[in-house]
Design a protein around this motif. Sequence first.
Motif, PDB file in Angstrom:
ATOM      1  N   ALA A 128       0.835  -1.211   0.000  1.00  0.00           N
ATOM      2  CA  ALA A 128       0.000   0.000   0.000  1.00  0.00           C
ATOM      3  C   ALA A 128       0.865   1.254   0.000  1.00  0.00           C
ATOM      4  N   LEU A 129       1.944   1.238   0.763  1.00  0.00           N
ATOM      5  CA  LEU A 129       2.849   2.387   0.808  1.00  0.00           C
ATOM      6  C   LEU A 129       3.557   2.592  -0.526  1.00  0.00           C
ATOM      7  N   ILE A 130       3.971   1.502  -1.178  1.00  0.00           N
ATOM      8  CA  ILE A 130       4.631   1.605  -2.482  1.00  0.00           C
ATOM      9  C   ILE A 130       3.666   2.176  -3.515  1.00  0.00           C
ATOM     10  N   TYR A 131       2.436   1.656  -3.530  1.00  0.00           N
ATOM     11  CA  TYR A 131       1.438   2.182  -4.474  1.00  0.00           C
ATOM     12  C   TYR A 131       1.206   3.668  -4.220  1.00  0.00           C
ATOM     13  N   ALA A 133       3.219   5.843  -2.871  1.00  0.00           N
ATOM     14  CA  ALA A 133       4.395   6.621  -3.278  1.00  0.00           C
ATOM     15  C   ALA A 133       4.422   6.840  -4.785  1.00  0.00           C
ATOM     16  N   VAL A 134       4.062   5.823  -5.555  1.00  0.00           N
ATOM     17  CA  VAL A 134       4.071   5.933  -7.022  1.00  0.00           C
ATOM     18  C   VAL A 134       2.983   6.880  -7.502  1.00  0.00           C
ATOM     19  N   ASN A 135       1.843   6.903  -6.796  1.00  0.00           N
ATOM     20  CA  ASN A 135       0.689   7.686  -7.248  1.00  0.00           C
ATOM     21  C   ASN A 135       0.433   8.920  -6.380  1.00  0.00           C
ATOM     22  N   ILE A 136       1.442   9.369  -5.656  1.00  0.00           N
ATOM     23  CA  ILE A 136       1.257  10.430  -4.677  1.00  0.00           C
ATOM     24  C   ILE A 136       0.757  11.736  -5.292  1.00  0.00           C
ATOM     25  N   PHE A 137       1.073  11.984  -6.548  1.00  0.00           N
ATOM     26  CA  PHE A 137       0.679  13.252  -7.172  1.00  0.00           C
ATOM     27  C   PHE A 137      -0.624  13.131  -7.971  1.00  0.00           C
ATOM     28  N   SER A 138      -1.324  12.010  -7.827  1.00  0.00           N
ATOM     29  CA  SER A 138      -2.587  11.819  -8.534  1.00  0.00           C
ATOM     30  C   SER A 138      -3.675  11.418  -7.544  1.00  0.00           C
ATOM     31  N   PRO A 139      -4.409  12.381  -7.016  1.00  0.00           N
ATOM     32  CA  PRO A 139      -5.435  12.073  -6.006  1.00  0.00           C
ATOM     33  C   PRO A 139      -6.457  11.046  -6.470  1.00  0.00           C
ATOM     34  N   GLU A 140      -6.831  11.066  -7.749  1.00  0.00           N
ATOM     35  CA  GLU A 140      -7.806  10.102  -8.255  1.00  0.00           C
ATOM     36  C   GLU A 140      -7.246   8.685  -8.213  1.00  0.00           C
ATOM     37  N   SER A 141      -5.982   8.550  -8.568  1.00  0.00           N
ATOM     38  CA  SER A 141      -5.360   7.229  -8.582  1.00  0.00           C
ATOM     39  C   SER A 141      -5.148   6.679  -7.189  1.00  0.00           C
ATOM     40  N   LEU A 142      -4.994   7.564  -6.203  1.00  0.00           N
ATOM     41  CA  LEU A 142      -4.727   7.115  -4.837  1.00  0.00           C
ATOM     42  C   LEU A 142      -5.857   6.271  -4.264  1.00  0.00           C
ATOM     43  N   ARG A 143      -7.043   6.366  -4.852  1.00  0.00           N
ATOM     44  CA  ARG A 143      -8.175   5.577  -4.356  1.00  0.00           C
ATOM     45  C   ARG A 143      -7.901   4.079  -4.482  1.00  0.00           C
ATOM     46  N   GLY A 144      -6.977   3.709  -5.340  1.00  0.00           N
ATOM     47  CA  GLY A 144      -6.679   2.292  -5.528  1.00  0.00           C
ATOM     48  C   GLY A 144      -5.557   1.780  -4.647  1.00  0.00           C
ATOM     49  N   PRO A 323       0.875   5.046 -13.832  1.00  0.00           N
ATOM     50  CA  PRO A 323       1.278   4.899 -12.421  1.00  0.00           C
ATOM     51  C   PRO A 323       0.395   3.942 -11.624  1.00  0.00           C
ATOM     52  N   VAL A 324      -0.865   3.842 -12.031  1.00  0.00           N
ATOM     53  CA  VAL A 324      -1.763   2.912 -11.332  1.00  0.00           C
ATOM     54  C   VAL A 324      -1.268   1.480 -11.488  1.00  0.00           C
ATOM     55  N   ALA A 325      -1.034   1.055 -12.734  1.00  0.00           N
ATOM     56  CA  ALA A 325      -0.554  -0.303 -12.980  1.00  0.00           C
ATOM     57  C   ALA A 325       0.846  -0.495 -12.412  1.00  0.00           C
ATOM     58  N   LEU A 326       1.686   0.523 -12.561  1.00  0.00           N
ATOM     59  CA  LEU A 326       3.056   0.427 -12.057  1.00  0.00           C
ATOM     60  C   LEU A 326       3.062   0.263 -10.531  1.00  0.00           C
ATOM     61  N   GLY A 327       2.213   1.018  -9.850  1.00  0.00           N
ATOM     62  CA  GLY A 327       2.123   0.905  -8.396  1.00  0.00           C
ATOM     63  C   GLY A 327       1.643  -0.469  -7.961  1.00  0.00           C
ATOM     64  N   ILE A 328       0.688  -1.025  -8.727  1.00  0.00           N
ATOM     65  CA  ILE A 328       0.173  -2.362  -8.408  1.00  0.00           C
ATOM     66  C   ILE A 328       1.253  -3.419  -8.616  1.00  0.00           C
ATOM     67  N   ILE A 329       1.955  -3.349  -9.742  1.00  0.00           N
ATOM     68  CA  ILE A 329       2.992  -4.339 -10.044  1.00  0.00           C
ATOM     69  C   ILE A 329       4.110  -4.289  -9.005  1.00  0.00           C
ATOM     70  N   ALA A 382     -10.240  -3.259  -7.311  1.00  0.00           N
ATOM     71  CA  ALA A 382     -10.084  -2.401  -8.489  1.00  0.00           C
ATOM     72  C   ALA A 382     -11.439  -1.914  -8.984  1.00  0.00           C
ATOM     73  N   ASP A 383     -12.433  -2.819  -8.996  1.00  0.00           N
ATOM     74  CA  ASP A 383     -13.775  -2.420  -9.426  1.00  0.00           C
ATOM     75  C   ASP A 383     -14.411  -1.438  -8.453  1.00  0.00           C
ATOM     76  N   LEU A 384     -14.051  -1.561  -7.162  1.00  0.00           N
ATOM     77  CA  LEU A 384     -14.587  -0.631  -6.170  1.00  0.00           C
ATOM     78  C   LEU A 384     -13.859   0.711  -6.193  1.00  0.00           C
ATOM     79  N   SER A 385     -12.611   0.709  -6.665  1.00  0.00           N
ATOM     80  CA  SER A 385     -11.797   1.926  -6.649  1.00  0.00           C
ATOM     81  C   SER A 385     -12.075   2.839  -7.826  1.00  0.00           C
ATOM     82  N   PHE A 386     -12.289   2.245  -9.001  1.00  0.00           N
ATOM     83  CA  PHE A 386     -12.404   3.032 -10.218  1.00  0.00           C
ATOM     84  C   PHE A 386     -13.657   2.647 -10.994  1.00  0.00           C
TER      85      PHE A 386
END
Length: 467
Positions: A128-131, A133-144, A323-329, A382-386
């Motif tokens: 969760a912390l890695i994801y 960090a990768v998406n820190i500048f995208s508030p919409e992406s942080l939901r995931g 960044p969403v996929a990258l954070g997940i991987i 993922a379905d609940l996040s986006f």
Amino acid sequence: MASRTPSSATQNTIPARGSYREALRIGALLRRETVGGILLVFAAAIALIWANSPASDSYFALRDFRIGYEPWKLELSLGAWAADGLLAIFFFLIGLELKKEFIAGDLRTFNRAIVPVAAAAGGVAVPALIYTAVNIFSPESLRGWAIPTATDIAFAVAVLAIVGSHLPSALRIFLLTLAVVDDLIAISIIAIFYSDDVQSTPLLLALIPFAIYTFLAQKYRLFFDRRVTAAWLILLPIGFVVWALVHAGGIHATVAGVILGFAVPVLHRKAGRADNNGPGLSEVFEHRFRPLSAGFAVPVFAFFSAGVTVGGWDGLVAAVTDPVALGIILGLVVGKPIGIVGTTWLMSKIAGVRLDPALRWIDLIGVAILAGIGFTVSLLIADLSFTPDGTTNDHAKVGILLASILAALLASVILRARNRAYRRIEADEAVDADHDGIPDVYQQDVAEGGPEIVQGDDGAAAGGTRS
């Protein structure tokens, strides 16, 4: 070099081997999950192929086909029925397994529970912390942020079956404990962070059938004269009412599955006592619902959830660089093993326990990477996040699929390379020099007061109390 032998001091080593009864139970459970895991992989593959074929429109039309009774807020698409309805069966079994582990399993002992529970928590927090960090500048992406926190035990066991690993019982118990605690954390995250438009009235009404369900479940021997078949036929429709009201209340309906599982009594069988009452209600429920979950519910959910349009090579590149996929991987493939192994090492220092001398840290790393297969629950989050039909959701699912494949391949390489050592441990664990039916390596785990009586699949081996 002298061969390593299994440790006898299981309570002072990690991962703990546990009791022989627990090893048999978990071994049987994982064997049942193997077929379900293979079906899950096939269902996801069919969905991917169909969703990227010239006939893709028919796949999405099928997924989005709506059916149900709207006044009860149950007119849902087939995809939503799979996620909210069928997965409730999967989470019901998780509730049963959790209660069994903490009431009658090895997790009832604090010394044995603390390390795997802490490792599971580390395996949730670091991804969760890695994801984040990768998406820190995208508030919409942080939901995931919670997507890479899950472990899919069925998929992981299917990988073990394919690579032919003779994984020692200690590692099997460790893997299952990680997955079970992981699922508990995941369902808590879903209930707290992914519940929208909560309605108090349906939730308060749900307490009525839930109370009836719990009372009847706890007193089923009194009301149904030990006829557990009659009990589950009565309890099933009451459980459905609880599920429907929780769904109408805005809480994800899979939460209802977990709480219903927790309400079922678990028979705590004790050594040295005969049992003439047969299997308990939790055993009957597990026997009836696990094939339905592993063979139908989870594969159908995977079929409707994994079908994402990749869009060829360019689409794949666009998805992976999101960044969403990258954070997940990174979360699943890198964060999971760091969180699990790092926390396990830290706890070993704090608790003063050592690694089982039959194993090496690379074995825990292999299992921790295997835990990075976050498929079923990750797809659900993922379905609940986006937005289900949005590009971000598609990229998240591509990330989940790629991460799960990478984790499976990396874990297979490590565990396959160690198979010779695992076979040697397996042979040592099977030695029963005194011919008492319990391998010698487990003798130190037998409870004081008499020989251990092993509970079979029918539950008719030892007496006990219900909780």
